[in-house]
Design a protein around this motif. Sequence first.
Motif, short mmCIF file in Angstrom:
data_model
loop_
_atom_site.label_atom_id
_atom_site.label_comp_id
_atom_site.label_asym_id
_atom_site.label_seq_id
_atom_site.Cartn_x
_atom_site.Cartn_y
_atom_site.Cartn_z
N PHE A 8 0.82 -1.21 0.00
CA PHE A 8 0.00 0.00 0.00
C PHE A 8 0.85 1.26 0.00
N ASP A 9 0.49 2.19 -0.86
CA ASP A 9 0.99 3.55 -0.77
C ASP A 9 0.32 4.21 0.46
N VAL A 10 0.89 5.27 0.98
CA VAL A 10 0.29 5.95 2.14
C VAL A 10 -0.45 7.22 1.75
N ASP A 11 0.29 8.19 1.18
CA ASP A 11 -0.30 9.52 1.01
C ASP A 11 -1.37 9.55 -0.07
N ASP A 12 -2.54 9.97 0.35
CA ASP A 12 -3.74 10.04 -0.49
C ASP A 12 -4.22 8.68 -0.97
N THR A 13 -3.71 7.63 -0.29
CA THR A 13 -4.27 6.29 -0.47
C THR A 13 -4.84 5.84 0.88
N LEU A 14 -4.03 5.92 1.94
CA LEU A 14 -4.51 5.57 3.28
C LEU A 14 -4.68 6.81 4.17
N GLY A 179 -2.23 2.13 -5.05
CA GLY A 179 -1.79 3.51 -4.83
C GLY A 179 -2.54 4.49 -5.71
N ASP A 180 -2.41 5.78 -5.36
CA ASP A 180 -3.17 6.81 -6.08
C ASP A 180 -2.36 7.49 -7.18
N SER A 181 -1.05 7.28 -7.19
CA SER A 181 -0.23 8.04 -8.14
C SER A 181 0.16 7.22 -9.36
N SER A 184 4.22 7.44 -9.72
CA SER A 184 5.10 6.71 -8.81
C SER A 184 4.59 5.30 -8.52
N ASP A 185 3.31 5.13 -8.22
CA ASP A 185 2.81 3.79 -7.86
C ASP A 185 2.59 2.90 -9.08
N ILE A 186 1.77 3.38 -9.99
CA ILE A 186 1.38 2.52 -11.12
C ILE A 186 2.57 2.29 -12.05
#
Length: 227
Positions: A8-14, A179-181, A184-186
């Motif tokens: 899991f990503d943290v910022d704007d995901t959790l 993740g939301d980004s 960076s995430d995807i």
Amino acid sequence: MKYDTLLFDVDDTLLDFKKAEDDALVKLFESEGVSDATLLTVQYKKLNQSLWKAFERGEISRDEVIQTRFAKLFELHGQTVNGVLLENTYRGFLEEGHEKIGGAAELLTQLAPHYALFVVTNGVSKTQYRRMRDSGLDIFFQKIFVSEDTGYQKPQTEFFDYCFARIPHFDKKKTLLIGDSLSSDIRGASLSGLDSCWFNPDHLTAPQDEKPTYEIHALSKLLNILS
Ligand SMILES: [Mg+2]
């Protein structure tokens, strides 16, 4: 079960980073006696974004971004301030922000008995550890990987290799990144050969070349993908 490990990503995901950032900026500007904190917040975001873009182009270092951004901001108003000192104060306020994204705790409560959960986040380690602890979400995770500890960051494959080496019984094919980004995430997941789930609460449109495996608009929908 298709997946057994969830990253899991943290910022704007959790956690709600936008709110944490806004609150921290207002507190900082008020502590500096700024009369129009809203204006300065808008200017800060523009300036901060352009500095990070320069960082991504390799023109300036990460330290230069964070140690000069407040000095540059106040310069716009003809004021000279100690940018490093303000950055430290800001960071202190930022660490206090740990509001959760809706449904985050409920989702993790349901997932934790069945999946190995890990955090993969870009950021400053001390800040991210504290925010995760204060939010109460840290208890769900076996490990929290922060970019600062690894020497790399998402979407770099070196960052993910660092994490993979520290996840017991790691199997790429049974791992999903959420993740939301896109950048960076995807992208990070795709560079490292992982399936990804794009958390996209604002219903943004993904460009052709950034293709997540799945897309959800609410965290609870992850359960549909996993079932
Ligand atoms: Mg994020």
